[in-house]
Design a protein around this motif. Sequence first.
Motif, mmCIF file in Angstrom:
data_model
loop_
_atom_site.group_PDB
_atom_site.id
_atom_site.type_symbol
_atom_site.label_atom_id
_atom_site.label_comp_id
_atom_site.label_asym_id
_atom_site.label_seq_id
_atom_site.Cartn_x
_atom_site.Cartn_y
_atom_site.Cartn_z
ATOM 1 N N ASN A 10 0.830 -1.205 0.000
ATOM 2 C CA ASN A 10 0.000 0.000 0.000
ATOM 3 C C ASN A 10 0.865 1.255 0.000
ATOM 4 O O ASN A 10 1.966 1.280 0.572
ATOM 5 N N LYS A 11 0.346 2.302 -0.619
ATOM 6 C CA LYS A 11 1.020 3.593 -0.649
ATOM 7 C C LYS A 11 0.158 4.634 0.061
ATOM 8 O O LYS A 11 -1.046 4.722 -0.191
ATOM 9 N N VAL A 12 0.791 5.411 0.928
ATOM 10 C CA VAL A 12 0.097 6.471 1.664
ATOM 11 C C VAL A 12 0.732 7.803 1.296
ATOM 12 O O VAL A 12 1.941 7.978 1.494
ATOM 13 N N PRO A 13 -0.035 8.749 0.740
ATOM 14 C CA PRO A 13 0.562 10.036 0.347
ATOM 15 C C PRO A 13 0.938 10.883 1.556
ATOM 16 O O PRO A 13 0.257 10.885 2.574
ATOM 17 N N VAL A 14 2.070 11.574 1.461
ATOM 18 C CA VAL A 14 2.498 12.535 2.476
ATOM 19 C C VAL A 14 2.891 13.829 1.770
ATOM 20 O O VAL A 14 3.160 13.848 0.579
#
Length: 250
Positions: A10-14
Amino acid sequence: LYLSYEKTGNKVPVEVFAAILPCSQITYYEAVPSQKKEHLIQACENAFHYFGGVPNAIVPDNLRSAVTKPGGVEPVINDDFAAFADHYGCVVFPARVRKPKDKALVENAVRLLYREVYSKMTGLKFNDLEALNIEIMKHTDALNSRKMYNRNYSRRERFLEVEKDRLHTLPATKFISKSRKTATVMRNSYVSLNNHYYSVPKEYIGDTVELLYDGDTVEIYHKFRHITTHRKDDTPFTYSEKPSHKLSGV
């Protein structure tokens, strides 16, 4: 930029915060969860500590975390960001709307972020912000230590030579963000916060006051004038209790 979790994929934007000092162009980058005011304030504070001092002024972009009402002769600064600047003894001059020269340096810092930081991190995965920021700081330090284009000095060398001594000393304590609540003083001369009651001088009965509080204290203001301070108590009342039995006194 994204946090990429190795186990799940999974990718989580920051968001990535960028700050730059005008003379030396020494730069600071930090990944933050969002553009919320608490994350902006924390990143600004971390930048001050990275530089080892406080500048005379902060020139933010017109994001709502810093500027409530942009434009005009006197833009309105977000209350919490203004309190942060006051704690550190600097002023806030937001970049003017549609005036790109006001933020030309930081726009260049963003371009350098892509070229000198992001490009060195291609293919890497990070499970938390701490690990991501350690990697970002490694490349930030390298950028600041490298000779500048067409210059015989680095950003850090220039900073130490001409800019560091012009910064103000860091305060002994870090900024503590405070929350706000508007309340009406009840007939018994108390206001309520999180099911606890705090006393107010009787002449303010029926008036609207503002409560400014953190984990330790509750400050009460009337029309911007401080009228009393209490130690914060989060012990709630039950319905059977009377306010007079457990109150924070003046």
